[in-house]
Design a protein around this motif. Structure first.
Motif, PDB file in Angstrom:
ATOM      1  N   ALA A  93       0.832  -1.208   0.000  1.00 39.99           N
ATOM      2  CA  ALA A  93       0.000   0.000   0.000  1.00 39.99           C
ATOM      3  C   ALA A  93       0.864   1.256   0.000  1.00 39.99           C
ATOM      4  N   ASN A  94       1.961   1.240   0.751  1.00 43.06           N
ATOM      5  CA  ASN A  94       2.836   2.413   0.809  1.00 43.06           C
ATOM      6  C   ASN A  94       3.446   2.739  -0.539  1.00 43.06           C
ATOM      7  N   TRP A  95       3.986   1.731  -1.208  1.00 41.54           N
ATOM      8  CA  TRP A  95       4.652   1.987  -2.484  1.00 41.54           C
ATOM      9  C   TRP A  95       3.651   2.370  -3.567  1.00 41.54           C
ATOM     10  N   LYS A  96       2.482   1.769  -3.534  1.00 46.19           N
ATOM     11  CA  LYS A  96       1.454   2.143  -4.507  1.00 46.19           C
ATOM     12  C   LYS A  96       1.061   3.606  -4.338  1.00 46.19           C
ATOM     13  N   MET A  97       0.882   4.036  -3.091  1.00 43.28           N
ATOM     14  CA  MET A  97       0.508   5.422  -2.830  1.00 43.28           C
ATOM     15  C   MET A  97       1.605   6.377  -3.274  1.00 43.28           C
ATOM     16  N   LEU A  98       2.869   6.057  -2.953  1.00 42.29           N
ATOM     17  CA  LEU A  98       3.958   6.938  -3.354  1.00 42.29           C
ATOM     18  C   LEU A  98       4.046   7.041  -4.874  1.00 42.29           C
ATOM     19  N   GLY A  99       3.935   5.919  -5.555  1.00 42.83           N
ATOM     20  CA  GLY A  99       3.987   5.948  -7.014  1.00 42.83           C
ATOM     21  C   GLY A  99       2.905   6.822  -7.604  1.00 42.83           C
ATOM     22  N   GLN A 100       1.702   6.739  -7.066  1.00 41.84           N
ATOM     23  CA  GLN A 100       0.591   7.544  -7.577  1.00 41.84           C
ATOM     24  C   GLN A 100       0.779   9.019  -7.259  1.00 41.84           C
ATOM     25  N   VAL A 101       1.299   9.331  -6.072  1.00 43.91           N
ATOM     26  CA  VAL A 101       1.553  10.727  -5.708  1.00 43.91           C
ATOM     27  C   VAL A 101       2.597  11.340  -6.642  1.00 43.91           C
ATOM     28  N   VAL A 102       3.685  10.620  -6.881  1.00 45.23           N
ATOM     29  CA  VAL A 102       4.740  11.132  -7.756  1.00 45.23           C
ATOM     30  C   VAL A 102       4.209  11.368  -9.162  1.00 45.23           C
ATOM     31  N   ASP A 103       3.423  10.430  -9.674  1.00 50.30           N
ATOM     32  CA  ASP A 103       2.858  10.595 -11.017  1.00 50.30           C
ATOM     33  C   ASP A 103       1.962  11.827 -11.093  1.00 50.30           C
ATOM     34  N   GLY A 104       1.104  11.994 -10.078  1.00 51.43           N
ATOM     35  CA  GLY A 104       0.205  13.136 -10.078  1.00 51.43           C
ATOM     36  C   GLY A 104       0.942  14.450  -9.925  1.00 51.43           C
ATOM     37  N   ALA A 105       1.947  14.495  -9.046  1.00 53.10           N
ATOM     38  CA  ALA A 105       2.697  15.733  -8.829  1.00 53.10           C
ATOM     39  C   ALA A 105       3.533  16.097 -10.045  1.00 53.10           C
ATOM     40  N   ALA A 106       4.056  15.100 -10.738  1.00 50.51           N
ATOM     41  CA  ALA A 106       4.908  15.357 -11.905  1.00 50.51           C
ATOM     42  C   ALA A 106       4.149  16.097 -13.003  1.00 50.51           C
ATOM     43  N   ARG A 107       2.866  15.861 -13.098  1.00 52.29           N
ATOM     44  CA  ARG A 107       2.076  16.525 -14.137  1.00 52.29           C
ATOM     45  C   ARG A 107       2.053  18.035 -13.958  1.00 52.29           C
ATOM     46  N   TYR A 108       2.281  18.495 -12.741  1.00 52.98           N
ATOM     47  CA  TYR A 108       2.208  19.929 -12.453  1.00 52.98           C
ATOM     48  C   TYR A 108       3.550  20.512 -11.998  1.00 52.98           C
ATOM     49  N   GLY A 109       4.599  19.717 -12.052  1.00 51.42           N
ATOM     50  CA  GLY A 109       5.904  20.215 -11.648  1.00 51.42           C
ATOM     51  C   GLY A 109       6.027  20.465 -10.162  1.00 51.42           C
ATOM     52  N   LEU A 110       5.333  19.657  -9.352  1.00 54.00           N
ATOM     53  CA  LEU A 110       5.399  19.786  -7.897  1.00 54.00           C
ATOM     54  C   LEU A 110       6.430  18.817  -7.324  1.00 54.00           C
ATOM     55  N   PRO A 111       7.404  19.295  -6.570  1.00 56.38           N
ATOM     56  CA  PRO A 111       8.339  18.391  -5.906  1.00 56.38           C
ATOM     57  C   PRO A 111       7.618  17.540  -4.856  1.00 56.38           C
ATOM     58  N   VAL A 112       8.139  16.337  -4.611  1.00 55.80           N
ATOM     59  CA  VAL A 112       7.561  15.419  -3.629  1.00 55.80           C
ATOM     60  C   VAL A 112       8.582  15.131  -2.538  1.00 55.80           C
ATOM     61  N   LEU A 113       8.167  15.333  -1.293  1.00 55.30           N
ATOM     62  CA  LEU A 113       8.967  14.968  -0.122  1.00 55.30           C
ATOM     63  C   LEU A 113       8.362  13.711   0.486  1.00 55.30           C
ATOM     64  N   THR A 114       9.154  12.659   0.595  1.00 55.27           N
ATOM     65  CA  THR A 114       8.691  11.398   1.174  1.00 55.27           C
ATOM     66  C   THR A 114       9.317  11.195   2.543  1.00 55.27           C
ATOM     67  N   MET A 115       8.467  11.091   3.567  1.00 53.68           N
ATOM     68  CA  MET A 115       8.937  10.864   4.935  1.00 53.68           C
ATOM     69  C   MET A 115       8.903   9.363   5.210  1.00 53.68           C
ATOM     70  N   ILE A 116      10.073   8.777   5.421  1.00 49.80           N
ATOM     71  CA  ILE A 116      10.173   7.329   5.594  1.00 49.80           C
ATOM     72  C   ILE A 116      10.476   6.993   7.047  1.00 49.80           C
ATOM     73  N   TYR A 117       9.621   6.173   7.642  1.00 48.28           N
ATOM     74  CA  TYR A 117       9.837   5.684   9.002  1.00 48.28           C
ATOM     75  C   TYR A 117       9.770   4.159   8.979  1.00 48.28           C
ATOM     76  N   ASP A 118      10.891   3.538   9.319  1.00 47.98           N
ATOM     77  CA  ASP A 118      10.959   2.078   9.313  1.00 47.98           C
ATOM     78  C   ASP A 118      10.832   1.568  10.746  1.00 47.98           C
ATOM     79  N   LYS A 119       9.864   0.695  10.977  1.00 46.38           N
ATOM     80  CA  LYS A 119       9.597   0.187  12.323  1.00 46.38           C
ATOM     81  C   LYS A 119       9.886  -1.298  12.438  1.00 46.38           C
TER      82      LYS A 119
END
Length: 268
Positions: A123-149
């Motif tokens: 679910a995490n990787w699917k969401m990140l992939g979709q966010v990056v694709d959507g942001a790229a269409r408008y030239g928006l940088p993406v910040l990904t906060m990664i927390y490994d537990k």
């Protein structure tokens, strides 16, 4: 990187240092009204400090702060996902805000948090992939906060390196990771990724100013491009003092606007 991303990142990063002090205030959605962010009025008391280069917040708080003029001359990063700690699955962040909303609010970038507990990778990787694709269409940088537990050092070092690499493979522009108390581990973690993404370190557990500044100094030497620190700033009785020291450490110069104020006082 396209022109739109460069322009937007220029509102977040210092012009000469190409680093930033980013302050996330998205905690309210997860854990409620913490000290220092109990209300937009309380946030507005300190968020305007010139040591704050950019703010990460959810749409409701961003719009209210903007209405009060509290975000003037700040980089604005809209946080897209989250989950309340009242849930029995707080690590499973849901996508709550659209990319289009970021544009409507005038955001300079978007962010999302992905907590890995060993059961939610898909679910995490699917969401990140979709966010990056959507942001790229408008030239928006993406910040990904990664927390490994999952796991302990040195297993966690191997895992964070792989998690960061996967985020880069999916197209993220920047990363926020936890700050190791062992400088050598942080250097190894950032060794391969710092050329492909901007890396910012989190503040970690609540601590005193001196230990925090020492950790930040180690992170900068390891290749971090700045900090993304929330609670270790806004819960303090005087956030301004710490922000001033953090900004000088990160940028190697007075916070934005402070130099102009000093020069003006000399001329008078």
């Amino acid at each position: 990187m396209n022109t739109a991303k460069k322009v937007r990142l220029g509102k977040i990063l210092g012009a000469s240092s190409q680093r930033a002090v980013i302050v996330p205030i998205d905690h309210g959605l997860t854990v409620g009204p913490l000290t220092g962010i109990e209300s937009t009025a309380r946030i507005a008391r300190w968020i305007g400090h010139p040591g704050v280069d950019a703010v990460v917040a959810h749409k409701g708080i961003l719009s209210r702060l903007a209405d009060q003029g509290a975000l003037d001359r700040k980089g604005v990063i809209l946080h897209l996902n989250g989950m309340s700690s009242l849930s029995d699955s707080v690590d499973d962040k849901e996508w709550l805000t659209s990319i289009e909303t970021a544009l409507l609010l005038g955001a300079d970038a978007v962010s999302l948090q992905v907590n890995f507990n060993g059961r939610n990778d898909r679910a995490n990787w699917k969401m990140l992939g979709q966010v990056v694709d959507g942001a790229a269409r408008y030239g928006l940088p993406v910040l990904t906060m990664i927390y490994d537990k999952v796991g302990e050092e040195p297993q966690r070092l191997h895992r964070i390196k792989q998690l960061m690499r996967t985020a880069v493979e999916l197209g993220t522009d920047a990363l926020k990771i936890g700050m190791s108390e062992r400088p050598e581990l942080l250097r190894e973690a950032l060794e391969d990724v710092q050329g492909d993404a901007l890396v910012f370190v989190a503040g970690g557990e609540l601590t005193g100013d001196e230990p925090l500044l020492e950790h930040v100094s180690n992170a900068l030497r390891a290749g971090a491009r700045g900090v993304c620190i929330g609670r270790n700033i806004f819960v303090k009785k005087s956030p301004a003092l710490l922000l001033e020291r953090l900004s000088k450490l990160v940028h190697g110069e007075p916070a934005r606007g402070e130099r102009e104020v000093a020069l003006a006082s000399i001329r008078r």
